[in-house]
Design a protein around this motif. Sequence first.
Motif, mmCIF file in Angstrom:
data_model
loop_
_atom_site.group_PDB
_atom_site.id
_atom_site.type_symbol
_atom_site.label_atom_id
_atom_site.label_comp_id
_atom_site.label_asym_id
_atom_site.label_seq_id
_atom_site.Cartn_x
_atom_site.Cartn_y
_atom_site.Cartn_z
ATOM 1 N N PRO A 197 0.842 -1.215 0.000
ATOM 2 C CA PRO A 197 0.000 0.000 0.000
ATOM 3 C C PRO A 197 0.870 1.255 0.000
ATOM 4 N N GLY A 198 0.628 2.133 -0.967
ATOM 5 C CA GLY A 198 1.388 3.380 -1.033
ATOM 6 C C GLY A 198 2.751 3.240 -1.700
ATOM 7 N N SER A 199 3.005 2.097 -2.324
ATOM 8 C CA SER A 199 4.323 1.920 -2.957
ATOM 9 C C SER A 199 4.444 2.720 -4.260
ATOM 10 N N GLY A 200 3.329 3.260 -4.741
ATOM 11 C CA GLY A 200 3.368 4.114 -5.933
ATOM 12 C C GLY A 200 2.868 3.447 -7.202
ATOM 13 N N LYS A 201 2.103 2.384 -7.070
ATOM 14 C CA LYS A 201 1.598 1.649 -8.241
ATOM 15 C C LYS A 201 0.745 2.565 -9.137
ATOM 16 N N GLY A 202 -0.240 3.196 -8.527
ATOM 17 C CA GLY A 202 -1.157 4.040 -9.302
ATOM 18 C C GLY A 202 -0.427 5.203 -9.960
ATOM 19 N N THR A 203 0.489 5.807 -9.222
ATOM 20 C CA THR A 203 1.254 6.960 -9.734
ATOM 21 C C THR A 203 2.062 6.552 -10.966
ATOM 22 N N GLN A 204 2.715 5.402 -10.897
ATOM 23 C CA GLN A 204 3.533 4.964 -12.034
ATOM 24 C C GLN A 204 2.666 4.468 -13.186
ATOM 25 N N LYS A 221 4.152 6.579 5.370
ATOM 26 C CA LYS A 221 4.209 8.048 5.250
ATOM 27 C C LYS A 221 3.385 8.519 4.038
ATOM 28 N N ARG A 222 3.570 7.842 2.919
ATOM 29 C CA ARG A 222 2.854 8.254 1.690
ATOM 30 C C ARG A 222 1.338 8.097 1.843
ATOM 31 N N VAL A 223 0.932 6.967 2.414
ATOM 32 C CA VAL A 223 -0.521 6.712 2.535
ATOM 33 C C VAL A 223 -1.157 7.740 3.479
ATOM 34 N N ASN A 277 -0.249 10.676 3.970
ATOM 35 C CA ASN A 277 -0.265 12.004 3.328
ATOM 36 C C ASN A 277 -1.125 12.045 2.076
ATOM 37 N N ARG A 278 -1.760 10.933 1.717
ATOM 38 C CA ARG A 278 -2.404 10.870 0.396
ATOM 39 C C ARG A 278 -3.590 11.829 0.283
ATOM 40 N N ASN A 279 -4.391 11.909 1.314
ATOM 41 C CA ASN A 279 -5.436 12.931 1.333
ATOM 42 C C ASN A 279 -6.463 12.822 0.213
ATOM 43 N N GLY A 332 -9.278 10.961 0.825
ATOM 44 C CA GLY A 332 -10.503 10.565 1.521
ATOM 45 C C GLY A 332 -10.780 9.075 1.490
ATOM 46 N N ARG A 333 -9.769 8.246 1.273
ATOM 47 C CA ARG A 333 -9.999 6.791 1.249
ATOM 48 C C ARG A 333 -10.234 6.253 2.655
ATOM 49 N N VAL A 334 -11.198 5.343 2.784
ATOM 50 C CA VAL A 334 -11.556 4.814 4.120
ATOM 51 C C VAL A 334 -10.436 3.981 4.729
ATOM 52 N N LYS A 383 -2.904 -3.292 9.034
ATOM 53 C CA LYS A 383 -3.531 -4.554 8.603
ATOM 54 C C LYS A 383 -3.170 -4.856 7.141
ATOM 55 N N ARG A 384 -3.177 -3.819 6.322
ATOM 56 C CA ARG A 384 -2.865 -4.021 4.894
ATOM 57 C C ARG A 384 -1.425 -4.498 4.716
ATOM 58 N N LEU A 385 -0.537 -3.959 5.535
ATOM 59 C CA LEU A 385 0.871 -4.378 5.437
ATOM 60 C C LEU A 385 1.024 -5.844 5.846
ATOM 61 N N ILE A 412 11.823 3.964 -4.370
ATOM 62 C CA ILE A 412 12.149 5.161 -3.587
ATOM 63 C C ILE A 412 12.851 6.169 -4.493
ATOM 64 N N GLY A 413 12.740 7.442 -4.121
ATOM 65 C CA GLY A 413 13.236 8.526 -4.977
ATOM 66 C C GLY A 413 12.032 9.271 -5.518
ATOM 67 N N THR A 414 12.293 10.166 -6.457
ATOM 68 C CA THR A 414 11.174 10.939 -7.005
ATOM 69 C C THR A 414 10.371 10.062 -7.968
ATOM 70 N N GLU A 415 9.165 10.516 -8.271
ATOM 71 C CA GLU A 415 8.311 9.764 -9.210
ATOM 72 C C GLU A 415 9.023 9.589 -10.550
ATOM 73 N N ASP A 416 9.710 10.657 -10.998
ATOM 74 C CA ASP A 416 10.408 10.586 -12.291
ATOM 75 C C ASP A 416 11.591 9.627 -12.240
ATOM 76 N N GLU A 417 12.296 9.641 -11.120
ATOM 77 C CA GLU A 417 13.434 8.706 -10.990
ATOM 78 C C GLU A 417 12.945 7.262 -11.046
ATOM 79 N N ILE A 418 11.830 7.022 -10.404
ATOM 80 C CA ILE A 418 11.294 5.653 -10.399
ATOM 81 C C ILE A 418 10.837 5.267 -11.809
ATOM 82 N N PHE A 419 10.224 6.214 -12.494
ATOM 83 C CA PHE A 419 9.763 5.894 -13.849
ATOM 84 C C PHE A 419 10.936 5.557 -14.778
HETATM 85 N N1 LIG Z 1 8.055 8.531 -5.535
HETATM 86 C C1 LIG Z 1 7.189 9.104 -4.709
HETATM 87 N N2 LIG Z 1 7.624 9.915 -3.741
HETATM 88 C C2 LIG Z 1 6.755 10.478 -2.873
HETATM 89 N N3 LIG Z 1 5.412 10.310 -2.909
HETATM 90 C C3 LIG Z 1 4.931 9.496 -3.864
HETATM 91 C C4 LIG Z 1 5.779 8.851 -4.808
HETATM 92 N N4 LIG Z 1 5.017 8.113 -5.629
HETATM 93 C C5 LIG Z 1 3.747 8.273 -5.220
HETATM 94 N N5 LIG Z 1 3.696 9.110 -4.175
HETATM 95 C C6 LIG Z 1 2.503 9.526 -3.436
HETATM 96 O O1 LIG Z 1 2.235 8.492 -2.487
HETATM 97 C C7 LIG Z 1 0.853 8.254 -2.378
HETATM 98 C C8 LIG Z 1 0.581 6.794 -2.726
HETATM 99 O O2 LIG Z 1 0.868 6.588 -4.102
HETATM 100 P P1 LIG Z 1 -0.072 5.667 -4.999
HETATM 101 O O3 LIG Z 1 -1.483 6.028 -4.743
HETATM 102 O O4 LIG Z 1 0.445 5.744 -6.379
HETATM 103 O O5 LIG Z 1 0.273 4.254 -4.355
HETATM 104 P P2 LIG Z 1 -0.397 2.844 -4.581
HETATM 105 O O6 LIG Z 1 0.690 1.850 -4.618
HETATM 106 O O7 LIG Z 1 -1.315 2.885 -5.727
HETATM 107 O O8 LIG Z 1 -1.184 2.682 -3.216
HETATM 108 P P3 LIG Z 1 -2.495 1.820 -2.882
HETATM 109 O O9 LIG Z 1 -2.104 0.387 -2.954
HETATM 110 O O10 LIG Z 1 -2.831 2.217 -1.480
HETATM 111 O O11 LIG Z 1 -3.548 2.201 -3.891
HETATM 112 C C9 LIG Z 1 0.164 9.242 -3.299
HETATM 113 O O12 LIG Z 1 -0.252 10.355 -2.557
HETATM 114 C C10 LIG Z 1 1.261 9.645 -4.297
HETATM 115 O O13 LIG Z 1 1.093 10.942 -4.796
#
Ligand SMILES: Nc1ncnc2c1ncn2[C@@H]1O[C@H](COP(=O)(O)OP(=O)(O)OP(=O)(O)O)[C@@H](O)[C@H]1O
Length: 236
Positions: A58-65, A167-169, A171-173, A175-177, A186-188, A214-221
């Motif tokens: 959860p919050g690993s950045g799947k949706g963002t990437q 930390k990311r989850v 801060n996501r903001n 409104g997810r339950v 629990k998810r972890l 880890i790193g910026t979104e662009d670095e990960i991409f």
């Molecule tokens: N490389 C990054 N550095 C910092 N914050 C990030 C990064 N990638 C994504 N985020 C932020 O972290 C939060 C979680 O990212 P995202 O929703 O993409 O994760 P996810 O893996 O889809 O999570 P979930 O499984 O809970 O849906 C979002 O607010 C997103 O903007």
Amino acid sequence: MWRRVASLSSSISSSFLAQTASRLNTWESLTTGIAQQAKGVIAPKEKTPFITFVLGGPGSGKGTQCIKIVETFGFAHLSAGDLLRREIASKSADGAMILNTIKEGKIVPSQVTVKLIQKEMELSDNHKFLIDGFPRTEENRVSFEQIIGVEPNVVLFFDCPEEEMVKRVLNRNEGRVDDNLETIKKRLTVFQALSLPVINYYSEKGKLYTIKAIGTEDEIFEQVRPIFAAFEQTVG
Ligand SMILES: Nc1ncnc2c1ncn2[C@@H]1O[C@H](COP(=O)(O)OP(=O)(O)OP(=O)(O)O)[C@@H](O)[C@H]1O
Ligand SMILES: O=c1ccn([C@@H]2O[C@H](COP(=O)(O)O)[C@@H](O)[C@H]2O)c(=O)[nH]1
Ligand SMILES: [Mg+2]
């Protein structure tokens, strides 16, 4: 509209075709296609589906990437979590059960999730799919293979330290339950116990691409890009 059956060779026996097509509820369109081919009316050139599972905690950045992969490589993005949240919002028969399951950080029955994914795939004009956040369990994986009848071509694993994911989850903001500390814990636990075996399974099959998330979104991409670039010629 994508149909798996389109990739099947006309030399395959009709009983096999019947079994396969009925699994996908496409028998009617298939038989029409065969009849038309036999008459030389059409020569379908539909493309073979290319399926990527996008996995990670959860919050690993799947949706963002996934958004970046869609922009750069033209995939259709199917987030299993989004499909389930849509069911809740539409107040469907399964909505209340799905809401409770998500609040508890547990896994919705495979049948429900696979049917939603199947429907989206059938409705799509695309043949390249990113299936985000699925399969989360071995049972999910087997169910997908049985119902959809295909395996993924590529499996991405966004490998992120737990501390960073929390930390990311938080801060996501959005409104997810389930974006609260109690549910994240629990998810972890579910991820470690049920999802890591799926990731290991694909690693053993040689389909897994692990991304250091880890790193910026662009670095990960920049770690993700070459994976899809390598397939671009063959996938179309
Ligand atoms: N490389 C990054 N550095 C910092 N914050 C990030 C990064 N990638 C994504 N985020 C932020 O972290 C939060 C979680 O990212 P995202 O929703 O993409 O994760 P996810 O893996 O889809 O999570 P979930 O499984 O809970 O849906 C979002 O607010 C997103 O903007
Ligand atoms: O295949 C799936 C995908 C998701 N769930 C449930 O939804 C939440 C949120 O999923 P995200 O991918 O993080 O948006 C997840 O914790 C599960 O409760 C599921 O059951 N099956
Ligand atoms: Mg997500």
